[in-house]
Design a protein around this motif. Sequence first.
Motif, PDB file in Angstrom:
ATOM      1  N   PRO A  40     -10.082  -1.667  -8.466  1.00 17.86           N
ATOM      2  CA  PRO A  40      -9.125  -0.545  -8.503  1.00 17.86           C
ATOM      3  C   PRO A  40      -8.917  -0.055  -9.933  1.00 17.86           C
ATOM      4  O   PRO A  40      -8.806  -0.859 -10.854  1.00 17.86           O
ATOM      5  N   TYR A  41      -8.878   1.264 -10.091  1.00 19.47           N
ATOM      6  CA  TYR A  41      -8.610   1.847 -11.410  1.00 19.47           C
ATOM      7  C   TYR A  41      -7.132   2.217 -11.451  1.00 19.47           C
ATOM      8  O   TYR A  41      -6.686   3.170 -10.820  1.00 19.47           O
ATOM      9  N   ILE A  42      -6.378   1.403 -12.172  1.00 16.07           N
ATOM     10  CA  ILE A  42      -4.915   1.607 -12.199  1.00 16.07           C
ATOM     11  C   ILE A  42      -4.559   2.611 -13.292  1.00 16.07           C
ATOM     12  O   ILE A  42      -4.961   2.458 -14.443  1.00 16.07           O
ATOM     13  N   TYR A  69      -5.340   6.086  -7.337  1.00 16.61           N
ATOM     14  CA  TYR A  69      -5.703   7.178  -6.434  1.00 16.61           C
ATOM     15  C   TYR A  69      -6.953   6.735  -5.686  1.00 16.61           C
ATOM     16  O   TYR A  69      -7.982   6.456  -6.311  1.00 16.61           O
ATOM     17  N   LEU A  70      -6.870   6.642  -4.369  1.00 12.52           N
ATOM     18  CA  LEU A  70      -8.064   6.230  -3.617  1.00 12.52           C
ATOM     19  C   LEU A  70      -9.123   7.320  -3.716  1.00 12.52           C
ATOM     20  O   LEU A  70      -8.816   8.501  -3.704  1.00 12.52           O
ATOM     21  N   ALA A  71     -10.374   6.890  -3.804  1.00 13.72           N
ATOM     22  CA  ALA A  71     -11.485   7.850  -3.817  1.00 13.72           C
ATOM     23  C   ALA A  71     -11.989   8.010  -2.383  1.00 13.72           C
ATOM     24  O   ALA A  71     -11.605   7.240  -1.487  1.00 13.72           O
ATOM     25  N   ASP A  72     -12.845   9.010  -2.176  1.00 13.34           N
ATOM     26  CA  ASP A  72     -13.373   9.245  -0.832  1.00 13.34           C
ATOM     27  C   ASP A  72     -14.082   8.009  -0.291  1.00 13.34           C
ATOM     28  O   ASP A  72     -14.818   7.339  -1.006  1.00 13.34           O
ATOM     29  N   GLU A  73     -13.839   7.738   0.978  1.00  8.91           N
ATOM     30  CA  GLU A  73     -14.450   6.621   1.705  1.00  8.91           C
ATOM     31  C   GLU A  73     -14.121   5.270   1.084  1.00  8.91           C
ATOM     32  O   GLU A  73     -14.927   4.352   1.120  1.00  8.91           O
ATOM     33  N   GLU A  74     -12.946   5.177   0.502  1.00  9.34           N
ATOM     34  CA  GLU A  74     -12.466   3.868   0.040  1.00  9.34           C
ATOM     35  C   GLU A  74     -11.424   3.352   1.018  1.00  9.34           C
ATOM     36  O   GLU A  74     -10.619   4.122   1.538  1.00  9.34           O
ATOM     37  N   VAL A 131      -2.335   7.975  -2.521  1.00  8.26           N
ATOM     38  CA  VAL A 131      -2.048   7.240  -3.757  1.00  8.26           C
ATOM     39  C   VAL A 131      -1.390   5.921  -3.383  1.00  8.26           C
ATOM     40  O   VAL A 131      -0.525   5.888  -2.512  1.00  8.26           O
ATOM     41  N   VAL A 132      -1.773   4.856  -4.069  1.00 10.67           N
ATOM     42  CA  VAL A 132      -1.120   3.558  -3.858  1.00 10.67           C
ATOM     43  C   VAL A 132      -0.347   3.223  -5.130  1.00 10.67           C
ATOM     44  O   VAL A 132      -0.920   3.190  -6.221  1.00 10.67           O
ATOM     45  N   GLY A 133       0.948   2.990  -4.980  1.00 11.85           N
ATOM     46  CA  GLY A 133       1.778   2.570  -6.112  1.00 11.85           C
ATOM     47  C   GLY A 133       1.885   1.058  -6.100  1.00 11.85           C
ATOM     48  O   GLY A 133       2.150   0.455  -5.056  1.00 11.85           O
ATOM     49  N   ILE A 134       1.667   0.467  -7.256  1.00  6.21           N
ATOM     50  CA  ILE A 134       1.720  -0.999  -7.323  1.00  6.21           C
ATOM     51  C   ILE A 134       3.041  -1.390  -7.963  1.00  6.21           C
ATOM     52  O   ILE A 134       3.261  -1.179  -9.158  1.00  6.21           O
ATOM     53  N   GLY A 135       3.937  -1.917  -7.140  1.00  5.23           N
ATOM     54  CA  GLY A 135       5.268  -2.271  -7.637  1.00  5.23           C
ATOM     55  C   GLY A 135       5.289  -3.678  -8.206  1.00  5.23           C
ATOM     56  O   GLY A 135       4.270  -4.360  -8.289  1.00  5.23           O
ATOM     57  N   LYS A 136       6.495  -4.063  -8.599  1.00  7.02           N
ATOM     58  CA  LYS A 136       6.635  -5.432  -9.116  1.00  7.02           C
ATOM     59  C   LYS A 136       6.697  -6.382  -7.921  1.00  7.02           C
ATOM     60  O   LYS A 136       6.990  -5.984  -6.815  1.00  7.02           O
ATOM     61  N   GLU A 149      -2.776  -9.083  -4.498  1.00  4.83           N
ATOM     62  CA  GLU A 149      -3.386  -7.989  -5.272  1.00  4.83           C
ATOM     63  C   GLU A 149      -3.967  -6.931  -4.352  1.00  4.83           C
ATOM     64  O   GLU A 149      -4.381  -7.248  -3.234  1.00  4.83           O
ATOM     65  N   LEU A 150      -4.032  -5.709  -4.849  1.00  2.80           N
ATOM     66  CA  LEU A 150      -4.651  -4.636  -4.067  1.00  2.80           C
ATOM     67  C   LEU A 150      -6.167  -4.851  -4.048  1.00  2.80           C
ATOM     68  O   LEU A 150      -6.787  -5.036  -5.087  1.00  2.80           O
ATOM     69  N   LYS A 151      -6.746  -4.824  -2.857  1.00  2.18           N
ATOM     70  CA  LYS A 151      -8.206  -4.963  -2.734  1.00  2.18           C
ATOM     71  C   LYS A 151      -8.791  -3.653  -2.238  1.00  2.18           C
ATOM     72  O   LYS A 151      -8.260  -3.045  -1.307  1.00  2.18           O
TER      73      LYS A 151
END
Length: 614
Positions: free
Chosen positions: A236-238, A209-214, A182-187, A223-225
């Motif tokens: 990304p689906y936040i 939540y990362l999906a398989d093979e991401e 899981v990746v948490g996106i902070g301030k 930004e998260l890529k």
Amino acid sequence: MCGIVAYIGQKEAYPIIVKGLKRLEYRGYDSSGIALQGNNSINIYKKQGKVVNLEEFTENLDRSGTVGIGHTRWATHGEPNDVNAHPHYSEDKDLAIIHNGIIENYDSLKHQLLSKGYTFRSETDTEVLCYLIDDIRKNTGAKLGESVRMALQQVVGAYAIVIMSKDEPNKLIAARKSSPLVVGIGKEGDFYLASDATPIIEYTKQVVYLADEEIAVIKRGSELKLYGIDDVEKTPYIQELELHLEAIEKGGYEHFMLKEIHEQPRSIEDCFRGRLNASEGRVSLGGIKEYEEKIINANRVIMIACGTSWHACLVGEYLFEDLARINVEVEYASEFRYRNPIIGENDIVIAISQSGETADTLAALELAKSKGATILGICNVVGSSISRITDAGSYTHAGPEIGVASTKAFTAQVTVLTLMALSLAKQKNAINESKYRAMLSGLEVIPQKVQQVLEKNSEMEFIASQYQSASNALYLGRGSSFPVALEGALKLKEISYIHAEGYPAAEMKHGPIALIDEEMPVFVIATKGTSYEKVVSNIQEVKARKGKIIAIVTEGDTQVKEIADHTVEIPETDEHLVPLLATIPFQLLSYHIAVMRECNVDQPRNLAKSVTVE
Ligand code: G6P
């Protein structure tokens, strides 16, 4: 198994990572380690044993840095020692990696790398992956993210990884396949990564939540890529986390297990919410409603799971068959998948899993899916792998379970199965209206009755004091109390290391009876119901051989009281609901025996909660 945590941002990474690792220790506690981005170098500290050992070890060392990765390990390849602990690093220490999972083809990759002149320090598969990434990076000049992507194309197995590089100090690369991340996106461009959301919750509720093979490319302040292993960029689906911090703290209890045992009136109630209304005669599980017809008309319904969840399946089998007249087969996930099972499009496979990550259960589901079966899940952890690959399912809503030995997750699983069985029974007209109504009312008051059983805590503590030194124990039950006996025995084994076996009461005479003598405690579920008289006879057989009998009986029982050494009364309820009550005294008993024997209740030796290896 294995927990991973990482941080990149403005704050000091060490305290965030260490706190996170402690929250993830339920995933393994053979060793732990941390890598911190220093001044033109990576500082790596690793120590055998629990995270507190790592804290002591690093007390006077340089723990500064705003980028870091940490790991708590459940050993697979290589014994639990400092060298095999994660993070692993490249030969020149330019790269460091943490990994949860197994690289199945590590041996052939290792041989390729050995032939290129690399020397390895550890026996782990993870170090091989680190060297592979490093080798690609050096030979191609590719950046870290691209090197990871190319390396993962050669990898067979399961992984959740986070990698950092001395040369790209403002970046972390993460990827997953079959192990959670899981990746948490902070301030302010801070990012938190972990195997589950518990290390993240106090900093941010925005997660991906990362999906398989991401593969995630995480740059500080940016930004998260996300990219697929085929290099195609993804959006990304936040999601917003629904978890609360109090749910993952001990809240005044000495152990998580005790807290979780006592939470059961509430967790069962939470499981009912919006699903059960006895006065209106309504039971409905939204998640699987549209699959009910399919279940009723299925060629076969197969329930698969491991450990405690497998015991819940056994209770489910009784409930589905007796209430809804639906035939169910229960399988160990690990056996099912390697048996070349005969499965087709008209079969339904229901997986039960607290974590939603158990490797064998996941693989068995994938197999069933590939053969065209409809796959359903009953999971506790929201967003877990099983909940995502299944066609539909129901969450148990028990809240985070942190004690390694499962307690509230089991009763929540049994609750979902009871709701399902009743809903199917109604839909199929397999149950008459008065029985149906009586069962709904009986179910609705189960939380209060669980509370009454919890009030037997000191009674169970006394019984525990009498049998804490036993070397063996036998648990007996019939009908849906047989799985309760299995679960009682498992709890005792898991946390107090006393050998215990669960048996159908009538089977005792086909073997285990030979073990009975005055030293042997025999725990029996002897509540009122169809098999009561038969169980009383089984108790007599134990008594005749001088075994010690501890019986769970229905309030007001007199017959068993006369013969048993101890009786524990539970409130009267419908026979189908007895497992929800009869399990509780056994949980308390194991807990107290483990405490008396000075065992580590929440983190028993050799076990882990989320078993992501086969
Ligand atoms: C491990 C845990 C058990 C659990 C089993 C299945 O062995 O220690 O408590 O029952 O895995 O886990 P799951 O998450 O699939 O229910």
